[in-house]
Motif scaffolding. Structure first.
Motif, short mmCIF file in Angstrom:
data_model
loop_
_atom_site.label_atom_id
_atom_site.label_comp_id
_atom_site.label_asym_id
_atom_site.label_seq_id
_atom_site.Cartn_x
_atom_site.Cartn_y
_atom_site.Cartn_z
N VAL A 1 -63.36 -146.80 -10.26
CA VAL A 1 -63.27 -145.51 -9.58
C VAL A 1 -64.58 -145.06 -8.95
O VAL A 1 -65.60 -145.38 -9.38
CB VAL A 1 -62.92 -144.27 -10.39
N LEU B 1 -66.62 -141.91 -7.66
CA LEU B 1 -66.82 -140.42 -7.97
C LEU B 1 -67.95 -139.55 -6.92
O LEU B 1 -68.96 -140.28 -7.09
CB LEU B 1 -67.24 -139.89 -9.37
N THR C 1 -69.70 -136.15 -6.89
CA THR C 1 -70.18 -134.99 -7.64
C THR C 1 -71.13 -134.35 -7.33
O THR C 1 -72.12 -134.62 -6.58
CB THR C 1 -70.38 -135.59 -9.34
N MET D 1 -62.90 -141.82 -17.46
CA MET D 1 -62.66 -141.45 -16.08
C MET D 1 -61.89 -142.42 -15.18
O MET D 1 -61.36 -142.25 -14.04
CB MET D 1 -64.14 -141.38 -15.34
N VAL E 1 -66.70 -132.91 -10.40
CA VAL E 1 -66.24 -133.82 -9.37
C VAL E 1 -65.51 -133.47 -8.46
O VAL E 1 -64.50 -132.58 -8.59
CB VAL E 1 -65.31 -134.52 -10.37
N ALA F 1 -62.35 -138.26 -6.29
CA ALA F 1 -62.08 -139.54 -7.16
C ALA F 1 -61.38 -140.32 -6.29
O ALA F 1 -60.15 -140.06 -5.99
CB ALA F 1 -61.72 -139.18 -8.58
#
Length: 246
Positions: free
Chosen positions: A61, A63, A65, A147, A240, A243
């Motif tokens: 993944v 991410l 953020t 995650m 987050v 994603a």
């Protein structure tokens, strides 16, 4: 699915790690809820909550953020992270000392951990490598598998129910405790992690991440409001924003 462009301010080694770790999961199978039946009840409840039936079981993944981190005092930051649980991560961020930006990254892959942070890309602020940094980064990676929930089905992770809402995940010699809410939502992740919070000598500390809210991304539900503590002291809070599962 195209590659996600790596953030700037990485070294050549970190750029290489980013590209390797964001590689797409080859031919990801679609999630069959019956696959979770072999797992302890708290883990089963979490996976049925976190992964919609028929969702591709992607194991990496990217991410995006933002949040605050305590570096002497609280600093705001934005960050991009590629995470391939069981393999490695690159966390690249921009924080601020007053109005001056500090760019840098933490990374771990192939049993090598590193951190490198510079103000205005010129003046070193913090850097580190070696056994202590590597061990701490490996512990972080072990915690963050939640995650990418599909990784919980990997046979290399062994599970033990501690009670009806708590489970222990064993990743090699690392033990991570997951606390699951009554609806299957992930509430808390904790472990004894190697580190040096506050600049103290390296040793094991209580490391906990509270999961305060969650959201769905293409059939996968993960925490999107999180608070991290060392020995009960807040050190990071973040959200987050997006994603992208690979």
């Amino acid at each position: 699915m195209t590659f996600v462009v790596a953030p700037p301010h990485l070294t050549n080694a970190a750029f290489a790690d980013w590209d390797v770790l964001q590689a797409e999961t080859p031919d990801p199978p679609l999630f069959d809820p019956a696959e979770a039946d072999r797992l302890p009840e708290p883990v089963r409840a979490w996976l049925l909550y976190a992964i919609s039936p028929g969702t591709p079981l992607r194991r990496a993944v990217v991410l995006h953020t933002h949040g605050r981190i305590r570096l002497g005092q609280w600093r705001r930051f934005t960050a991009d992270q590629v995470l391939a649980p069981l393999r490695g991560f690159v966390w690249a961020a921009t924080a601020y000392l007053g109005v001056l930006p500090v760019h840098g990254f933490d990374r771990y892959r192939d049993d090598v951990g590193e951190m490198r942070w510079r103000m205005l890309d010129l003046f070193p602020v913090m850097s580190g490598a070696g056994p202590d940094v590597t061990r701490s980064a490996a512990d972080r990676l072990a915690c963050e598998f939640v995650m990418a929930p599909a990784v919980a089905l990997d046979p290399s992770i062994t599970w033990k129910a501690l009670d009806d809402r708590t489970a222990l995940a064993c990743l090699g010699d690392r033990e991570i405790t997951l606390s699951i809410g009554p609806g299957g939502e992930l509430r808390r992740v904790s472990m004894r992690r190697w580190g040096n919070p506050g600049g103290r000598p390296y040793t094991t500390h209580d490391f906990t991440v509270e999961c305060l809210a969650e959201d769905d991304f293409d059939g996968i539900t993960i925490p999107v409001e999180l608070r991290g503590t060392w020995d009960g002291q807040d050190f990071i809070t973040f959200s987050v924003d997006d994603a992208i599962f690979r």
